[in-house]
Design a protein around this motif. Structure first.
Motif, PDB file in Angstrom:
ATOM      1  N   ARG A  42       0.881  -1.161   0.000  1.00  0.00           N
ATOM      2  CA  ARG A  42       0.000   0.000   0.000  1.00  0.00           C
ATOM      3  C   ARG A  42       0.924   1.217   0.000  1.00  0.00           C
ATOM      4  N   ARG A  44       1.185   5.736  -1.118  1.00  0.00           N
ATOM      5  CA  ARG A  44       0.386   6.924  -1.422  1.00  0.00           C
ATOM      6  C   ARG A  44       0.552   7.306  -2.885  1.00  0.00           C
ATOM      7  N   ARG A  49      -3.390   9.753  -1.603  1.00  0.00           N
ATOM      8  CA  ARG A  49      -4.341   8.703  -1.193  1.00  0.00           C
ATOM      9  C   ARG A  49      -3.618   7.364  -1.180  1.00  0.00           C
ATOM     10  N   TRP A  50      -4.011   6.494  -0.235  1.00  0.00           N
ATOM     11  CA  TRP A  50      -3.390   5.166  -0.214  1.00  0.00           C
ATOM     12  C   TRP A  50      -3.903   4.358  -1.382  1.00  0.00           C
ATOM     13  N   LYS A 272       4.943  11.995   8.522  1.00  0.00           N
ATOM     14  CA  LYS A 272       3.651  11.415   8.134  1.00  0.00           C
ATOM     15  C   LYS A 272       3.327  10.153   8.934  1.00  0.00           C
ATOM     16  N   ASP A 275      -0.076  10.238  11.049  1.00  0.00           N
ATOM     17  CA  ASP A 275      -1.245  10.143  10.151  1.00  0.00           C
ATOM     18  C   ASP A 275      -1.337   8.741   9.561  1.00  0.00           C
ATOM     19  N   GLY A 276      -0.192   8.256   9.111  1.00  0.00           N
ATOM     20  CA  GLY A 276      -0.157   6.942   8.456  1.00  0.00           C
ATOM     21  C   GLY A 276      -0.654   5.839   9.373  1.00  0.00           C
ATOM     22  N   GLY A 278      -2.722   6.063  11.811  1.00  0.00           N
ATOM     23  CA  GLY A 278      -4.173   6.176  11.976  1.00  0.00           C
ATOM     24  C   GLY A 278      -4.916   5.663  10.741  1.00  0.00           C
ATOM     25  N   GLU A 279      -4.348   5.902   9.570  1.00  0.00           N
ATOM     26  CA  GLU A 279      -5.040   5.500   8.334  1.00  0.00           C
ATOM     27  C   GLU A 279      -4.864   4.022   8.020  1.00  0.00           C
ATOM     28  N   VAL A 280      -3.638   3.531   8.210  1.00  0.00           N
ATOM     29  CA  VAL A 280      -3.334   2.150   7.814  1.00  0.00           C
ATOM     30  C   VAL A 280      -3.758   1.158   8.890  1.00  0.00           C
ATOM     31  N   ARG A 281      -3.720   1.588  10.135  1.00  0.00           N
ATOM     32  CA  ARG A 281      -4.008   0.727  11.286  1.00  0.00           C
ATOM     33  C   ARG A 281      -3.195  -0.578  11.219  1.00  0.00           C
ATOM     34  N   GLY A 356      -2.834   3.476  15.896  1.00  0.00           N
ATOM     35  CA  GLY A 356      -3.699   2.828  14.914  1.00  0.00           C
ATOM     36  C   GLY A 356      -4.740   1.914  15.533  1.00  0.00           C
TER      37      GLY A 356
END
Ligand code: AMP
Length: 612
Positions: A42, A44, A49-50, A272, A275-276, A278-281, A356
């Motif tokens: 995965r 960006r 966006r991922w 990052k 943020d990463g 939190g988004e990727v968990r 995450g």
């Protein structure tokens, strides 16, 4: 000498270990066969966006790039250098070069021109992959070096020189070759065997010129297989990868993924990470100790005052009390269990959410993790285990077991790796992950690789169950004029762990009557402190000289001293104007402090500390 008892390997383990792919390219093909349509990476996209790549898509891109390198005339074991930050293209270029039969030489994007030229000349680089115009410039500054290159691939942007090819160009060249000869890359993989050179990683060492550690394909296949047999990670895991891939720790993570087949989300930009996460968990992440220290310092700073601070301190003291029970797998006494539940609700759950919310464990490696930091995370229910290894051992040789962690140790050897502790305490390692030696360094090889045993230069202790504790480095021991040995790493680790404003500490005292220290402040942390204490608007270097800051740091040094033996305590210190940096040659690109260089530079200030 002390030997570690063999790991509880069980019958058949050796055969399982031998059952591994013959090369990195073959590892990729085997994983594609197992997991073709499953997600592999995965990353960006241009809009941040991922976006995902399946294993099939990864293979397609890698094959195009590999064919492109073949079209440019890459020969077996010819060197392909990569100088870029951690990003998907780094990984694809690395895989492509190895599938094409080439050997990758990693170059830190932060490495200065001189060292870049030295590394590329020493390795005899044939094709250079550079991230952007800045990296291209470093290669170009040495006209002879540039002349000798067959081609340069630019990940971002392009250049008018015909030697330079854009990323898209390379893929296009590859597509054309594959149309003419669809089996070109498969044939190159088939020609590559376990003993073919896969990677040259230059260890910048803390003294002298970098040495190129030669690692063959089997070292990576072995690393992947050994960690897989340890059953620590599964195909369903999601890794967040930000470590520099030019360093062996990052590189090893790629081998693990290739063998085990978990998903890797890649973004090397430190700013990052939060943020990463939190988004990727992610379910796991590896890092250097500094990142764990930073997280702890941030949380501690954010909860210093008021009611919030009181609650946080209470929660962590409850968490600390639970540690012995949890480590022993014993239930908590009822009162403590209730308090821990509340501490989790009020404090720890928020911290876990910031990571995450799904983190099973984190792995710290590449330097010693302070036990205090490790305990702090564990108190909060976040497990940071330690792994240990060196560039010369293709990273992982030891890793602690999250199912039964022993904090403060680096765990037991991974299957197939043997360890001995020499009479002077030095850790010696042997196994399929150990390099055959340095490139073109007969003298260093004779010193470090003796009868198949690699002499690590680290001092360690094995307990009765084979868990290793790294206590120091052989060459770094300081001897005071009183004849006492001081392990600088220990003292530095305790100072950094006890002072949220210190980012780097260098301890000094060789032949002196007591220990002193150079302390560099974390610019962000000290600026925040200044703003909260009516000193806002001053630069970090102004703050470094401010008496109030001195008083603040002095208080933390006193507290750290309470944790040290009398002869180890820091009696006096200098606050440096700025952080030690790679640019000034004070820190290696892998962020190891060059203690000798730093001490030489600040010798007059250090000498002043001994004037009565
Ligand atoms: P490098 O080859 O740059 O990865 O550096 C290897 C060195 O890092 C080792 O010789 C150790 O001194 C240090 N190191 C790596 N992992 C650990 C660890 N978990 N604890 C203590 N030192 C470590």
């Amino acid at each position: 000498m002390t030997d570690a008892p063999a790991r509880a390997d069980g019958p058949g383990r050796e055969a399982q270990l031998r059952d591994r792919s013959s090369s990195v390219g073959q590892m990729l093909l085997d994983q594609v066969e197992r997991s073709g349509n499953r997600e592999a990476f995965r990353h960006r996209d241009a809009a941040e966006r991922w976006t995902s790549l399946s294993w099939n898509q990864t293979k397609d891109q890698v094959f195009e790039l590999a064919a492109g390198l073949l079209a440019l005339g890459l020969e077996p074991e010819a060197r392909v250098s990569i100088a870029a930050t951690t990003r998907i293209e780094w990984i694809l270029a690395d895989l492509a070069a190895m599938c094409a039969g080439g050997a990758v030489t990693t170059v830190y994007p932060t490495t200065q021109h001189d060292d870049v030229a030295f590394i590329m000349n020493d390795a005899g680089v044939s094709i250079a992959v550079v991230e952007d115009a800045e990296q291209l410039e470093k290669v170009r500054r040495d006209a002879e070096l540039y002349d000798r290159l067959r081609a340069v691939i630019m990940i971002d942007g392009d250049d008018p020189d015909e030697k330079v090819h854009s990323w898209q160009d390379l893929r296009e060249l590859g597509r054309t070759l594959l149309q003419e000869n669809p089996g070109a890359v498969d044939e190159a993989i088939a020609r590559t065997g376990p003993d073919t050179v896969a990677t040259l990683i230059y260890t910048s060492g803390t003294t002298g010129r970098p040495k190129g550690v030669v690692l063959n394909h089997d070292a990576w296949a072995y690393e992947g297989r050994a960690v897989q047999l340890f059953a620590l990670l599964h195909p369903s895991d999601v890794q967040f990868l930000w470590l520099p891939l030019s360093h062996v720790f990052g590189k090893a993570l790629l081998a693990l993924q290739l063998q085990i087949g978990f998903v890797t989300a890649v973004d090397g930009r430190i700013e990052k990470i939060v943020d990463g996460l939190g988004e990727v968990r992610p379910t796991w992440m590896a890092g250097a100790p500094r990142i764990f220290e930073k997280v702890r310092a941030r949380v501690m700073m954010g909860t210093q005052g008021g009611v919030k601070g009181l609650i946080a301190r209470w929660a962590f003291s409850v968490g600390q009390r639970t540690i012995p029970y949890r480590l022993a797998g014993r239930p908590l006494p009822r009162g403590l269990a209730a308090q821990y539940w509340l501490a989790d609700r009020l404090v720890f759950s928020k911290l876990k959410e910031r990571m995450g919310g799904r983190m099973r464990f984190m792995v710290s490696g590449s330097a010693k993790l302070s036990t205090q930091v490790q305990n702090w995370f564990y108190a909060a229910g976040l497990l940071v285990i330690e792994g240990y290894g060196l560039t010369e051992t293709s990273a992982v040789t030891f890793v602690d077991d999250p199912r039964a962690p022993r904090l403060g140790t680096v765990g037991r050897p991974v299957p197939g790796t043997e360890v001995q502790i020499a009479d002077d305490g030095e850790v010696l390692l042997r196994g399929p992950g150990v390099s055959g030696g340095y490139h073109n360094r007969a003298e260093a090889n004779a010193e470090s690789f003796v009868d198949g045993w690699f002499h690590t230069g680290d001092i360690g202790e094995l307990d009765a169950d084979g868990y290793l504790r790294i206590t120091d480095r052989k060459k770094d021991l300081i001897k005071t004029s009183g004849g006492k040995y001081v392990a600088p790493q220990k003292v530095e680790g305790i100072l950094v762990a006890n002072c949220p404003y210190a980012s780097q500490v260098v301890v000094y005292g060789e032949g002196r009557k007591y220990v002193t220290a150079l302390i560099a402040l974390d610019p962000e942390a000290i600026t925040q402190w200044a703003a909260d204490n009516d000193l806002g608007g001053q630069s970090p270097s102004e703050l470094a000289r401010h008496p109030k800051v001195r008083e603040l740091i002095s208080g933390y040094v006193d507290r750290a001293n309470e944790r040290l033996e009398r002869w180890e305590t820091v009696k006096r210190f200098v606050i440096l104007d700025s952080e030690l940096s790679v640019d000034s040659g004070e820190v290696t690109p892998s962020m190891k402090i060059r203690r000798g260089a730093v001490v030489r530079k600040y010798q007059p200030q250090l000498d002043d500390l001994y004037e009565d």
